[in-house]
Design an enzyme around this catalytic site. Structure first.
Site, PDB file in Angstrom:
ATOM      1  N   LYS A 251      13.226 -20.277  13.329  1.00  0.00           N
ATOM      2  CA  LYS A 251      14.337 -21.369  13.622  1.00  0.00           C
ATOM      3  C   LYS A 251      15.256 -20.703  14.022  1.00  0.00           C
ATOM      4  O   LYS A 251      15.932 -19.300  14.304  1.00  0.00           O
ATOM      5  CB  LYS A 251      14.911 -22.275  11.972  1.00  0.00           C
ATOM      6  CG  LYS A 251      13.774 -22.689  11.792  1.00  0.00           C
ATOM      7  CD  LYS A 251      13.896 -24.164  11.412  1.00  0.00           C
ATOM      8  CE  LYS A 251      12.966 -24.605  11.119  1.00  0.00           C
ATOM      9  NZ  LYS A 251      13.285 -25.962   9.384  1.00  0.00           N
ATOM     10  N   ARG A 285       8.089 -23.036   3.400  1.00  0.00           N
ATOM     11  CA  ARG A 285       7.286 -23.508   5.515  1.00  0.00           C
ATOM     12  C   ARG A 285       6.642 -22.512   5.982  1.00  0.00           C
ATOM     13  O   ARG A 285       8.441 -22.397   7.103  1.00  0.00           O
ATOM     14  CB  ARG A 285       7.975 -24.787   4.819  1.00  0.00           C
ATOM     15  CG  ARG A 285       6.689 -25.345   6.286  1.00  0.00           C
ATOM     16  CD  ARG A 285       7.728 -27.042   6.563  1.00  0.00           C
ATOM     17  NE  ARG A 285       7.444 -27.886   7.579  1.00  0.00           N
ATOM     18  CZ  ARG A 285       7.399 -27.485   8.764  1.00  0.00           C
ATOM     19  NH1 ARG A 285       8.319 -26.714   9.311  1.00  0.00           N
ATOM     20  NH2 ARG A 285       6.656 -28.900   9.748  1.00  0.00           N
TER      21      ARG A 285
HETATM   22  N1  HH2 Z   1      11.098 -27.576   9.732  1.00  0.00           N
HETATM   23  C1  HH2 Z   1      10.645 -28.944  10.431  1.00  0.00           C
HETATM   24  C2  HH2 Z   1       9.877 -29.751  10.469  1.00  0.00           C
HETATM   25  N2  HH2 Z   1       9.272 -30.059   9.103  1.00  0.00           N
HETATM   26  N3  HH2 Z   1      10.073 -30.229   6.542  1.00  0.00           N
HETATM   27  C3  HH2 Z   1      10.723 -29.635   5.692  1.00  0.00           C
HETATM   28  N4  HH2 Z   1      10.410 -29.955   4.312  1.00  0.00           N
HETATM   29  N5  HH2 Z   1      11.652 -28.612   5.942  1.00  0.00           N
HETATM   30  C4  HH2 Z   1      11.622 -27.631   7.264  1.00  0.00           C
HETATM   31  O1  HH2 Z   1      12.477 -26.722   7.335  1.00  0.00           O
HETATM   32  C5  HH2 Z   1      10.472 -28.800   7.913  1.00  0.00           C
HETATM   33  C6  HH2 Z   1      10.031 -29.935   7.709  1.00  0.00           C
HETATM   34  C7  HH2 Z   1      10.662 -28.117  11.820  1.00  0.00           C
HETATM   35  O2  HH2 Z   1       9.615 -27.209  12.016  1.00  0.00           O
HETATM   36  P1  HH2 Z   1       8.348 -27.230  12.567  1.00  0.00           P
HETATM   37  O3  HH2 Z   1       7.767 -28.749  12.353  1.00  0.00           O
HETATM   38  O4  HH2 Z   1       7.783 -25.886  13.202  1.00  0.00           O
HETATM   39  O5  HH2 Z   1       9.184 -27.020  13.849  1.00  0.00           O
HETATM   40  P2  HH2 Z   1       8.950 -29.838  14.805  1.00  0.00           P
HETATM   41  O6  HH2 Z   1       9.762 -29.923  14.028  1.00  0.00           O
HETATM   42  O7  HH2 Z   1      10.024 -29.012  16.313  1.00  0.00           O
HETATM   43  O8  HH2 Z   1       7.592 -29.846  15.112  1.00  0.00           O
END
Ligand code: HH2
Length: 313
Positions: A251, A285
């Site tokens: 992040k 995660r």
């Molecule tokens: N971060 C993202 C998405 N979902 N869920 C939880 N519980 N906690 C988090 O920190 C979290 C989440 C963002 O990361 P990512 O899925 O890699 O990116 P994107 O939202 O661009 O798909």
């Protein structure tokens, strides 16, 4: 989509004052899912990220095809993931919301294929009740709702009726607005208070308390100083009595601290995961399961082995 205003920090301040500083007073030992129970050991369980999206901030477009997403999920399980989190809408800052039919088209075939192929529980990363409902009907165990039930008025009923496990995450604003001007008087107290209120609301509506996990939402409506304060004080979140799930993977705060771009943020991710492990966080995660698994094995052998042989916890 309705977004409630942020809650006062009073209850969160009280939670902080009544928490001693040792690692994990009130730390949850297990998470009851829909059909099984996850028990926590001395290092966090790993939730592997499966983004079936064209535009996720790190791996957008790599796993948009059903077969590519299934293969990726199987690889993450083989690398040591304890949970697989499947998402069909990016929640990065300024992301465009995805229509429900498109999100269903992306994720449901992936859940259906994985259910028969993996041993680990599947989590659906969505704030849309219809997507959660169909994923749970296909065999998912967990609803990972980044809006903490504020994104869809029907989500709470779906979770109650299906008996799904639930992750409640804090976000200030929505993905379209959250990074415009995030403000807090006391970010730790306010996030604690918010999660405590959301947890109470879910329990009052009929969600079993042992099915709820909480997440401070790293990067969701937070500046660098807010993310750092939350990560530094993560042991306080055990006071809520729920498993604590944290998503630091690649992040922006790592880029802010080091200048590294997304592709080069694995070392910063591992440093954060080990800090969280020391604070007793139960689930991390991450995108990079193999690397994080290796780091946690070494951490457990070097940092925690001495504790038990000297009679510590
Ligand atoms: N971060 C993202 C998405 N979902 N869920 C939880 N519980 N906690 C988090 O920190 C979290 C989440 C963002 O990361 P990512 O899925 O890699 O990116 P994107 O939202 O661009 O798909």
């Amino acid at each position: 989509m309705t977004w409630q205003g942020e809650l006062s920090a009073k209850k969160g301040e009280m939670l902080i004052m009544s928490t001693n500083q040792s690692q994990g007073a009130g730390r949850a030992l297990a998470w009851q899912l829909r059909t099984r129970r996850l028990t926590f050991g001395r290092v966090p369980l790993i939730m592997g990220i499966v983004n079936v999206t064209p535009d996720s901030f790190y791996d957008g477009g790599k796993y948009l095809d059903v077969q590519a997403a299934v293969d990726h999920a199987l690889r993450l399980e083989a690398e040591g993931a304890d949970i697989l989190d499947i998402g069909g809408e990016s929640t990065r800052p300024y992301a465009t919301p995805v229509p429900v039919d498109e999100e269903l088209r992306r994720v449901i075939p992936v859940v259906k294929q994985l259910v028969d192929k993996v041993r680990v529980p599947l989590s659906i990363d969505t704030y849309k009740a219809k997507v959660a409902e169909e994923a749970l009907a296909a065999g998912a165990e967990i609803v990972n709702d980044v809006t903490a039930l504020r994104g869809d008025p029907r989500m709470l009923a779906v979770v109650v009726e299906t008996g799904a496990a639930l992750c409640l995450m804090h976000m200030q604003g929505s993905p379209q607005t959250m990074q415009v001007n995030p403000r807090y008087q006391d970010v730790v107290a306010e996030v604690l208070d918010f999660l405590s209120c959301c947890r109470d609301r879910a329990v009052e509506a009929g969600v079993a308390p042992e099915k709820i996990a909480v997440d401070p939402g790293i990067g969701f409506g937070k500046r660098l100083e807010h993310n750092v304060a939350l990560l530094q004080n993560m042991e306080l979140f055990h006071r809520l009595g729920c498993p604590v799930l944290v998503g630091p993977s690649r992040k922006r705060f790592i880029g802010d601290l080091t200048g590294a771009l997304e592709a080069d943020r694995l070392p910063g991710t591992i440093a954060t995961v080990l800090t969280l492990a020391r604070k007793g966080v139960q689930i991390v995660r991450v995108h990079d399961v193999a690397a994080v698994r290796q780091a946690l094995r070494v951490f457990e052998a070097l940092e925690l082995a001495g504790l038990s042989s000297r009679g510590g916890s």
